[in-house]
Design an enzyme around this catalytic site. Structure first.
Site, PDB file in Angstrom:
ATOM      1  N   GLY A  78       0.991  -1.265  -0.163  1.00 54.19           N
ATOM      2  CA  GLY A  78       0.122  -0.126  -0.022  1.00 54.19           C
ATOM      3  C   GLY A  78       0.890   1.257  -0.161  1.00 54.19           C
ATOM      4  O   GLY A  78       1.984   1.081   0.227  1.00 54.19           O
ATOM      5  N   CYS A  79       0.108   2.374  -0.076  1.00 53.95           N
ATOM      6  CA  CYS A  79       1.041   3.656  -0.255  1.00 53.95           C
ATOM      7  C   CYS A  79       1.492   4.120   1.009  1.00 53.95           C
ATOM      8  O   CYS A  79       2.642   4.235   1.179  1.00 53.95           O
ATOM      9  CB  CYS A  79       0.195   4.662  -1.007  1.00 53.95           C
ATOM     10  SG  CYS A  79      -1.447   4.944  -0.275  1.00 53.95           S
ATOM     11  N   TYR A  80       0.494   4.342   2.072  1.00 53.35           N
ATOM     12  CA  TYR A  80       1.025   4.962   3.175  1.00 53.35           C
ATOM     13  C   TYR A  80       2.079   3.844   3.770  1.00 53.35           C
ATOM     14  O   TYR A  80       2.930   4.307   4.488  1.00 53.35           O
ATOM     15  CB  TYR A  80      -0.117   4.942   4.222  1.00 53.35           C
ATOM     16  CG  TYR A  80      -0.956   6.084   3.936  1.00 53.35           C
ATOM     17  CD1 TYR A  80      -0.384   7.690   4.042  1.00 53.35           C
ATOM     18  CD2 TYR A  80      -2.341   6.029   3.752  1.00 53.35           C
ATOM     19  CE1 TYR A  80      -1.515   8.487   3.795  1.00 53.35           C
ATOM     20  CE2 TYR A  80      -3.206   7.043   3.580  1.00 53.35           C
ATOM     21  CZ  TYR A  80      -2.787   8.246   3.336  1.00 53.35           C
ATOM     22  OH  TYR A  80      -3.435   9.416   3.438  1.00 53.35           O
ATOM     23  N   SER A  81       1.546   2.527   3.532  1.00 50.38           N
ATOM     24  CA  SER A  81       2.546   1.437   4.332  1.00 50.38           C
ATOM     25  C   SER A  81       3.872   1.361   3.576  1.00 50.38           C
ATOM     26  O   SER A  81       4.892   0.914   4.446  1.00 50.38           O
ATOM     27  CB  SER A  81       1.692   0.201   4.327  1.00 50.38           C
ATOM     28  OG  SER A  81       1.214  -0.148   3.214  1.00 50.38           O
ATOM     29  N   THR A  82       4.097   1.680   2.379  1.00 46.67           N
ATOM     30  CA  THR A  82       5.194   1.722   1.813  1.00 46.67           C
ATOM     31  C   THR A  82       6.353   2.777   2.429  1.00 46.67           C
ATOM     32  O   THR A  82       7.525   2.202   3.008  1.00 46.67           O
ATOM     33  CB  THR A  82       5.140   1.939   0.174  1.00 46.67           C
ATOM     34  OG1 THR A  82       4.257   0.996  -0.577  1.00 46.67           O
ATOM     35  CG2 THR A  82       6.477   2.347  -0.330  1.00 46.67           C
TER      36      THR A  82
END
Length: 305
Positions: free
Chosen positions: A115-119
């Protein structure tokens, strides 16, 4: 040789950007489906059967249904949804995270796109835990801001119609779908407090981890741990705060597959903030999917990026 690729859900934001990255490549042939039949299980199964790799750009439940459709087919999958990111049967598609991950992605049938935030969060936290600069049971707080394209068609329409606020914070019930992914792929044992937000810009993202410092956890130690971990990586760079300046711009890497990490703060004050900047539709979604596709097909990792 051209590889056959099917994008299931190519009409969505992530799917469209993946298609743009692949459409002009001579080594890729896109499997097409009649738009009127894009939800037809038989038509989709036929498309899956023609593909070497299929990329799922679907809501979670639809992604799970797609996996069932391919159960007995000889097709490899990249899932851009949240559905399989903490499923041990899927390889987590963040090749820079650990030495063995790139090799596992290369041979995997099932790859889950981060995911974007999790990256951004995982990129910061995992190496610092590995270096002993963050404890697995340390309570952390993660703040982040993303462009509105990360919110899907409804939020995009709200902003493009001029009806959305300049900025808003959300997800404060601490049930955001990226939290399990962050914990699973960093080793955190205590759920971090996560405060995501959306700004009035289409693409771009900044993820921030504030930390207190001590004799061991210094600005230099944080920087060196991250720089050592990502040394030689093409799409993750670690830069000194002086190279960034006083302002962090979430849109600085738009249109790229890059992620930039930096450490800011003051040892005497005892406080620091580690920041990841990336394009939420680049390294945070479509770009990462294409990077994983290239690895799976044993192609130049940067092809099309």
């Amino acid at each position: 040789m051209a590889y056959s690729i099917f994008i299931d859900g190519e009409a969505g934001t992530t799917g469209l950007q993946i298609r743009e990255r692949l459409a002009l490549r001579e080594d890729i042939s896109l499997v097409q489906i009649d738009p009127a039949r894009r939800k037809d299980a038989d038509a989709r199964r036929e498309a899956f059967s023609q593909a070497d790799v299929a990329i799922l750009c679907l809501p979670d439940d639809a992604a799970r249904e797609a996996v069932e459709l391919t159960r007995d087919l000889d097709v490899r999958l990249i899932d851009a949804s949240t559905a399989h990111r903490v499923d041990d049967r899927w390889v987590f598609g963040f090749p820079e995270l650990a030495d063995e991950l790139r090799d596992r992605i290369a041979t995997a049938r099932l790859v889950s796109n981060p995911g974007c935030y999790s990256t951004g969060a995982i990129a910061i936290i995992a190496p610092l835990i590995e270096a002993g600069l963050i404890d697995e049971d340390e309570p952390l707080a993660i703040n982040a801001v993303s462009g509105y394209t990360g919110g899907g068609k409804a939020l995009i329409a709200e902003y493009e119609d001029g009806g959305a606020p300049a900025h808003f914070v959300y997800g404060l019930n601490q049930g955001h779908k990226h939290i399990p992914e962050i914990m699973a792929h960093t080793g955190l044992l205590v759920q971090p407090v996560f405060a995501p937000s959306v700004g009035n810009f289409a693409q771009g993202m900044a993820v921030q981890l504030p930390l207190h410092l001590d004799d061991d956890r210094t600005i230099a130690a944080l920087y060196e741990a991250l720089a050592d971990h990502y040394a030689g990586q093409q799409f993750v760079e670690v830069v000194k705060a002086a190279e960034i300046g006083a302002r962090i711009v979430p849109t600085a890497l738009n249109g790229t597959n890059l992620m930039r990490l930096s450490v800011h703060g003051d040892d005497e004050a005892g406080c620091a903030t580690v920041v990841a900047v990336l394009d939420n539709l680049g390294k945070g979604a479509s770009g990462a999917a294409v990077q994983n596709l290239n690895i799976m097909l044993d192609l130049d990792e940067a092809e099309g990026l």
